[in-house]
Design a protein around this motif. Structure first.
Motif, PDB file in Angstrom:
ATOM      1  N   UNK A  19       0.673  -1.224   0.041  1.00  0.00           N
ATOM      2  CA  UNK A  19      -0.018  -0.003   0.013  1.00  0.00           C
ATOM      3  C   UNK A  19       0.810   1.241  -0.102  1.00  0.00           C
ATOM      4  N   UNK A  20       2.111   1.228   0.516  1.00  0.00           N
ATOM      5  CA  UNK A  20       2.933   2.256   0.724  1.00  0.00           C
ATOM      6  C   UNK A  20       3.903   2.258  -0.404  1.00  0.00           C
ATOM      7  N   UNK A  21       3.927   1.240  -1.452  1.00  0.00           N
ATOM      8  CA  UNK A  21       4.695   1.166  -2.648  1.00  0.00           C
ATOM      9  C   UNK A  21       6.129   1.275  -1.842  1.00  0.00           C
ATOM     10  N   UNK A  22       6.191   0.143  -0.996  1.00  0.00           N
ATOM     11  CA  UNK A  22       7.452  -0.103  -0.104  1.00  0.00           C
ATOM     12  C   UNK A  22       8.014  -1.567  -0.351  1.00  0.00           C
ATOM     13  N   UNK A  23       7.692  -2.270  -1.366  1.00  0.00           N
ATOM     14  CA  UNK A  23       8.145  -3.781  -1.546  1.00  0.00           C
ATOM     15  C   UNK A  23       9.528  -4.009  -1.558  1.00  0.00           C
ATOM     16  N   UNK A  24       9.739  -4.799  -0.725  1.00  0.00           N
ATOM     17  CA  UNK A  24      11.199  -5.228  -0.701  1.00  0.00           C
ATOM     18  C   UNK A  24      11.503  -6.008  -1.809  1.00  0.00           C
ATOM     19  N   UNK A  25      12.878  -6.169  -2.327  1.00  0.00           N
ATOM     20  CA  UNK A  25      13.219  -6.933  -3.295  1.00  0.00           C
ATOM     21  C   UNK A  25      12.894  -8.534  -3.371  1.00  0.00           C
ATOM     22  N   UNK A  26      13.138  -8.897  -1.966  1.00  0.00           N
ATOM     23  CA  UNK A  26      12.877 -10.318  -1.585  1.00  0.00           C
ATOM     24  C   UNK A  26      12.460 -10.532  -0.128  1.00  0.00           C
ATOM     25  N   UNK A  27      11.516 -11.654  -0.077  1.00  0.00           N
ATOM     26  CA  UNK A  27      10.893 -12.048   0.972  1.00  0.00           C
ATOM     27  C   UNK A  27      11.127 -13.474   1.380  1.00  0.00           C
ATOM     28  N   UNK A  28      11.206 -13.992   2.706  1.00  0.00           N
ATOM     29  CA  UNK A  28      11.092 -15.127   2.988  1.00  0.00           C
ATOM     30  C   UNK A  28      10.135 -15.625   4.035  1.00  0.00           C
ATOM     31  N   UNK A  29       9.080 -16.219   3.254  1.00  0.00           N
ATOM     32  CA  UNK A  29       7.957 -16.673   4.220  1.00  0.00           C
ATOM     33  C   UNK A  29       8.201 -17.931   4.771  1.00  0.00           C
ATOM     34  N   UNK A  30       8.123 -17.857   6.171  1.00  0.00           N
ATOM     35  CA  UNK A  30       8.224 -19.303   7.005  1.00  0.00           C
ATOM     36  C   UNK A  30       7.066 -19.659   7.444  1.00  0.00           C
ATOM     37  N   UNK A 134      12.256  -3.954 -10.669  1.00  0.00           N
ATOM     38  CA  UNK A 134      10.741  -4.377 -10.773  1.00  0.00           C
ATOM     39  C   UNK A 134      10.586  -5.844 -10.594  1.00  0.00           C
ATOM     40  N   UNK A 135      11.579  -6.345  -9.762  1.00  0.00           N
ATOM     41  CA  UNK A 135      11.395  -7.772  -9.649  1.00  0.00           C
ATOM     42  C   UNK A 135      11.411  -8.148  -8.214  1.00  0.00           C
ATOM     43  N   UNK A 136      10.491  -8.961  -7.709  1.00  0.00           N
ATOM     44  CA  UNK A 136      10.300  -9.415  -6.249  1.00  0.00           C
ATOM     45  C   UNK A 136      10.333 -10.848  -6.121  1.00  0.00           C
ATOM     46  N   UNK A 137      11.325 -11.174  -5.326  1.00  0.00           N
ATOM     47  CA  UNK A 137      11.410 -12.695  -4.993  1.00  0.00           C
ATOM     48  C   UNK A 137      10.699 -13.155  -3.597  1.00  0.00           C
ATOM     49  N   UNK A 138       9.852 -14.201  -3.788  1.00  0.00           N
ATOM     50  CA  UNK A 138       9.013 -14.638  -2.703  1.00  0.00           C
ATOM     51  C   UNK A 138       9.475 -16.149  -2.402  1.00  0.00           C
ATOM     52  N   UNK A 139      10.585 -16.057  -1.284  1.00  0.00           N
ATOM     53  CA  UNK A 139      10.967 -17.613  -1.023  1.00  0.00           C
ATOM     54  C   UNK A 139       9.834 -18.273   0.099  1.00  0.00           C
ATOM     55  N   UNK A 140       9.809 -19.475  -0.052  1.00  0.00           N
ATOM     56  CA  UNK A 140       8.859 -20.023   0.977  1.00  0.00           C
ATOM     57  C   UNK A 140       9.823 -21.150   1.720  1.00  0.00           C
TER      58      UNK A 140
END
Length: 331
Positions: A19-30, A134-140
């Protein structure tokens, strides 16, 4: 399952960042739920693309394409029931060089990254160090232990804690609506799940949940003479994690029974259908032992995770609990 995830702090955090347009470039979903991890990644991916709560036909179509893994700007790795390997990392690298097809962002979801070998993690690390625009990594991952520290230092964590047993039981009720299982079945499997919907589903569908409960109580209520053979028998179970969760819950509920006011039922007891056997456990062990057992079970769970021989682990656990109880009664 999606309903549970949407109530988590991790989900709300990602929503706020988008919503704040502050997405990180990579996340680790645990999320300690291998069975539902890939679908959980899809739920989070919808947040990244703004279709998590679809209001228009276009948003609904986008959400559906993410669910089916057919959206060209949201790619999932590896193939279902496979492990993320170097070849996947190389393909992902190639895809990163291509611009988004339908929007201004591209996402890559990887499940289960905890099973990825070191070469494939190192290959991905190069992308995390110099992420494309403009790329987001979503690691699970079901756990962060096998993930390289260098990878962990370059991702933002989205950690989902184990769900409450009542929430897991409610989720099972929503999933299984054919009348095959009873509410007691749901409660027992939720209790053995350790807060994981997937583990509860596996236990329920495996049909061995009642036997598992019997094994747990038999271990705690058998005579001293029968204990070695009972440990040997119980140690052969294929449901190691679930058994330890059940033992933890039995000690917890027995503690609640032991401390409840006379004539009043404690509403926080989860294994109410096992009140008679819970009472016997509460009578057998001292108050301090019921508390002591929780800490020892945490150690046993850790040892089991690192592939210790389960029968030996179980034998050591029970020996410590019974030894503590003997000492407590001498005080």
């Amino acid at each position: 399952m999606q309903q549970l995830i949407k109530n988590t702090q991790a989900y709300r955090l990602l929503q706020a960042e988008r919503a704040k347009n502050r997405l990180s470039h990579a996340y680790l979903l645990l999320l300690d739920d291998k069975r539902n991890l890939r679908n959980a990644l899809k739920t989070f991916a919808k947040v990244i693309f703004g279709c998590d709560t679809p209001r228009t036909d276009a948003e609904r179509r986008l959400a559906e394409r993410i669910d089916k893994e057919t959206f060209s700007d949201c790619l999932f790795f590896p193939a279902a029931d496979k492990k993320f390997v170097v070849e996947d990392a190389e393909k992902l690298t190639e895809e990163c060089m291509l611009r988004p097809v339908e929007g201004d962002i591209k996402a890559f979801a990887i499940a289960d990254f905890a099973e990825a070998n070191i070469p494939s993690q190192n290959k991905l690390l190069k992308l995390l160090e110099e992420p494309p625009e403009d790329v987001v990594f979503l690691l699970g991952a079901t756990t962060a232990f096998p993930v390289l520290p260098t990878v962990l230092s370059r991702v933002a964590k989205l950690e989902i804690s184990p769900f409450d047993e009542r929430d897991v039981a409610a989720a099972l009720q929503r999933i299984y609506t054919d009348g095959k299982y009873t509410d007691n079945d749901f409660s027992l499997c939720a209790a053995a799940s350790g807060g994981s919907v997937g583990e509860a589903q596996n236990t329920l569908e495996g049909g061995d949940y009642r036997a598992l409960v019997d094994e747990a109580f038999a271990l705690l209520l058998c005579t001293k003479e029968a204990l070695p053979s009972q440990i040997k028998k119980t140690g052969e179970t294929k449901r190691k994690k679930e058994l330890l969760y059940l033992l933890r819950l039995i000690f917890r509920d027995a503690l609640l029974q032991k401390t409840q006011a006379d004539g009043k039922e404690n509403p926080h007891i989860l294994l109410r259908v096992e009140n008679a056997r819970l009472k016997r456990v509460a009578e057998r062990f001292s108050l301090s032992t019921l508390l002591f057992a929780q800490n020892e079970l945490s150690k046993a769970e850790l040892h089991t995770f690192f592939n210790a021989t389960f029968a030996q682990c179980l034998e050591l656990l029970v020996a410590k609990i019974f030894e503590n109880d003997a000492k407590a009664r001498l005080r």
